[in-house]
Design a protein around this motif. Structure first.
Motif, mmCIF file in Angstrom:
data_model
loop_
_atom_site.group_PDB
_atom_site.id
_atom_site.type_symbol
_atom_site.label_atom_id
_atom_site.label_comp_id
_atom_site.label_asym_id
_atom_site.label_seq_id
_atom_site.Cartn_x
_atom_site.Cartn_y
_atom_site.Cartn_z
ATOM 1 N N HIS A 32 0.841 -1.196 0.000
ATOM 2 C CA HIS A 32 0.000 0.000 0.000
ATOM 3 C C HIS A 32 0.881 1.253 0.000
ATOM 4 O O HIS A 32 1.727 1.423 0.871
ATOM 5 N N LYS A 33 0.688 2.119 -0.986
ATOM 6 C CA LYS A 33 1.363 3.420 -1.041
ATOM 7 C C LYS A 33 0.743 4.313 0.027
ATOM 8 O O LYS A 33 -0.475 4.420 0.134
ATOM 9 N N LEU A 34 1.585 4.947 0.841
ATOM 10 C CA LEU A 34 1.083 5.782 1.931
ATOM 11 C C LEU A 34 0.428 7.052 1.403
ATOM 12 O O LEU A 34 0.902 7.663 0.438
ATOM 13 N N SER A 35 -0.637 7.465 2.071
ATOM 14 C CA SER A 35 -1.349 8.694 1.718
ATOM 15 C C SER A 35 -0.565 9.899 2.239
ATOM 16 O O SER A 35 0.349 9.764 3.065
ATOM 17 N N ASP A 36 -0.944 11.090 1.802
ATOM 18 C CA ASP A 36 -0.302 12.317 2.284
ATOM 19 C C ASP A 36 -0.445 12.440 3.793
ATOM 20 O O ASP A 36 0.493 12.852 4.482
ATOM 21 N N GLU A 37 -1.601 12.075 4.321
ATOM 22 C CA GLU A 37 -1.826 12.132 5.770
ATOM 23 C C GLU A 37 -0.907 11.152 6.501
ATOM 24 O O GLU A 37 -0.307 11.488 7.524
ATOM 25 N N GLU A 38 -0.795 9.956 5.975
ATOM 26 C CA GLU A 38 0.099 8.964 6.580
ATOM 27 C C GLU A 38 1.553 9.437 6.517
ATOM 28 O O GLU A 38 2.308 9.273 7.486
ATOM 29 N N LEU A 39 1.943 10.037 5.409
ATOM 30 C CA LEU A 39 3.316 10.548 5.274
ATOM 31 C C LEU A 39 3.592 11.668 6.260
ATOM 32 O O LEU A 39 4.689 11.756 6.813
ATOM 33 N N HIS A 40 2.597 12.513 6.495
ATOM 34 C CA HIS A 40 2.748 13.593 7.477
ATOM 35 C C HIS A 40 3.038 13.013 8.862
ATOM 36 O O HIS A 40 3.919 13.486 9.580
ATOM 37 N N THR A 41 2.328 11.965 9.238
ATOM 38 C CA THR A 41 2.553 11.294 10.516
ATOM 39 C C THR A 41 3.937 10.664 10.560
ATOM 40 O O THR A 41 4.653 10.781 11.559
ATOM 41 N N VAL A 42 4.330 10.017 9.473
ATOM 42 C CA VAL A 42 5.647 9.384 9.387
ATOM 43 C C VAL A 42 6.743 10.416 9.608
ATOM 44 O O VAL A 42 7.677 10.196 10.390
ATOM 45 N N LEU A 43 6.653 11.548 8.925
ATOM 46 C CA LEU A 43 7.691 12.575 9.049
ATOM 47 C C LEU A 43 7.781 13.130 10.468
ATOM 48 O O LEU A 43 8.861 13.516 10.910
ATOM 49 N N GLY A 44 6.669 13.140 11.175
ATOM 50 C CA GLY A 44 6.681 13.575 12.570
ATOM 51 C C GLY A 44 7.475 12.646 13.469
ATOM 52 O O GLY A 44 7.959 13.048 14.529
ATOM 53 N N GLY A 46 21.147 -5.321 7.358
ATOM 54 C CA GLY A 46 19.708 -5.206 7.590
ATOM 55 C C GLY A 46 18.933 -4.998 6.305
ATOM 56 O O GLY A 46 17.836 -5.526 6.133
ATOM 57 N N ILE A 47 19.517 -4.231 5.398
ATOM 58 C CA ILE A 47 18.876 -3.972 4.110
ATOM 59 C C ILE A 47 18.689 -5.270 3.346
ATOM 60 O O ILE A 47 17.618 -5.530 2.789
ATOM 61 N N GLU A 48 19.712 -6.093 3.337
ATOM 62 C CA GLU A 48 19.628 -7.364 2.611
ATOM 63 C C GLU A 48 18.582 -8.285 3.245
ATOM 64 O O GLU A 48 17.824 -8.948 2.540
ATOM 65 N N LYS A 49 18.519 -8.292 4.573
ATOM 66 C CA LYS A 49 17.506 -9.106 5.262
ATOM 67 C C LYS A 49 16.093 -8.644 4.906
ATOM 68 O O LYS A 49 15.185 -9.460 4.771
ATOM 69 N N MET A 50 15.925 -7.331 4.766
ATOM 70 C CA MET A 50 14.618 -6.778 4.412
ATOM 71 C C MET A 50 14.308 -6.977 2.924
ATOM 72 O O MET A 50 13.158 -6.877 2.524
ATOM 73 N N ASN A 51 15.346 -7.207 2.146
ATOM 74 C CA ASN A 51 15.226 -7.282 0.686
ATOM 75 C C ASN A 51 14.551 -6.017 0.141
ATOM 76 O O ASN A 51 13.654 -6.065 -0.696
ATOM 77 N N HIS A 52 14.995 -4.888 0.669
ATOM 78 C CA HIS A 52 14.462 -3.586 0.256
ATOM 79 C C HIS A 52 15.641 -2.624 0.198
ATOM 80 O O HIS A 52 16.139 -2.190 1.229
ATOM 81 N N HIS A 53 16.075 -2.298 -0.987
ATOM 82 C CA HIS A 53 17.336 -1.598 -1.182
ATOM 83 C C HIS A 53 17.141 -0.110 -1.468
ATOM 84 O O HIS A 53 16.320 0.241 -2.313
ATOM 85 N N GLY A 82 4.791 2.296 -6.565
ATOM 86 C CA GLY A 82 4.667 3.645 -7.104
ATOM 87 C C GLY A 82 4.802 4.751 -6.082
ATOM 88 O O GLY A 82 4.303 5.854 -6.285
ATOM 89 N N GLY A 83 5.494 4.488 -4.977
ATOM 90 C CA GLY A 83 5.675 5.528 -3.974
ATOM 91 C C GLY A 83 6.190 4.974 -2.666
ATOM 92 O O GLY A 83 6.715 3.868 -2.591
ATOM 93 N N ILE A 84 6.040 5.756 -1.632
ATOM 94 C CA ILE A 84 6.542 5.424 -0.301
ATOM 95 C C ILE A 84 5.559 4.480 0.386
ATOM 96 O O ILE A 84 4.349 4.735 0.418
ATOM 97 N N THR A 85 6.094 3.398 0.955
ATOM 98 C CA THR A 85 5.277 2.410 1.661
ATOM 99 C C THR A 85 5.828 2.195 3.075
ATOM 100 O O THR A 85 6.866 2.751 3.449
ATOM 101 N N LYS A 86 5.142 1.335 3.796
ATOM 102 C CA LYS A 86 5.563 0.970 5.154
ATOM 103 C C LYS A 86 6.987 0.406 5.147
ATOM 104 O O LYS A 86 7.755 0.621 6.079
ATOM 105 N N LYS A 87 7.351 -0.281 4.095
ATOM 106 C CA LYS A 87 8.692 -0.861 3.993
ATOM 107 C C LYS A 87 9.764 0.238 3.985
ATOM 108 O O LYS A 87 10.828 0.083 4.582
ATOM 109 N N ASP A 88 9.491 1.341 3.322
ATOM 110 C CA ASP A 88 10.427 2.462 3.302
ATOM 111 C C ASP A 88 10.566 3.085 4.694
ATOM 112 O O ASP A 88 11.665 3.439 5.118
#
Length: 98
Positions: free
Chosen positions: A4-16, A50-57, A77-83
């Motif tokens: 799931h690509k994070l919404s603008d609201e979710e990204l605002h919370t993440v940045l906080g 850790g990056i290799e374990k996550m398989n998210h580079h 297509g954007g920022i997700t929980k994995k990022d």
């Protein structure tokens, strides 16, 4: 299945919860600065496990004591929980080195 690509609201919370991180060119972005080149390379090396374990580079770039990081989940297509999880991991590693 893409994440799931994070919404603008979710990204605002993440940045906080991730001081120093911003959204730049639709990617989670941060520039780390360390005492010197060996410490910057140490950060990259420690993170690689850790990056290799996550398989998210990350997309990252190093010049001397700086490491620029951009995170996005291409197949979503954007920022997700994995990022966000990877950003927190990088923060933990950076704190150990500063």
């Amino acid at each position: 299945m893409p994440l799931h690509k994070l919404s603008d609201e979710e990204l605002h919370t993440v940045l906080g919860n991730l001081p120093g991180w911003t959204i730049k060119e639709a990617k989670l972005h941060r520039e780390f600065q360390f005492a010197d080149f060996p410490t910057a390379i140490g950060f990259i090396t420690m993170a690689a496990i850790g990056i290799e374990k996550m398989n998210h580079h990350p997309e990252w770039f190093n010049v001397y004591n700086k490491v620029r990081v951009d995170l996005t989940t291409h197949d979503s297509g954007g920022i997700t929980k994995k990022d966000v999880e990877l950003a927190h991991l990088l923060e933990q590693i950076a704190r150990k080195l500063t």
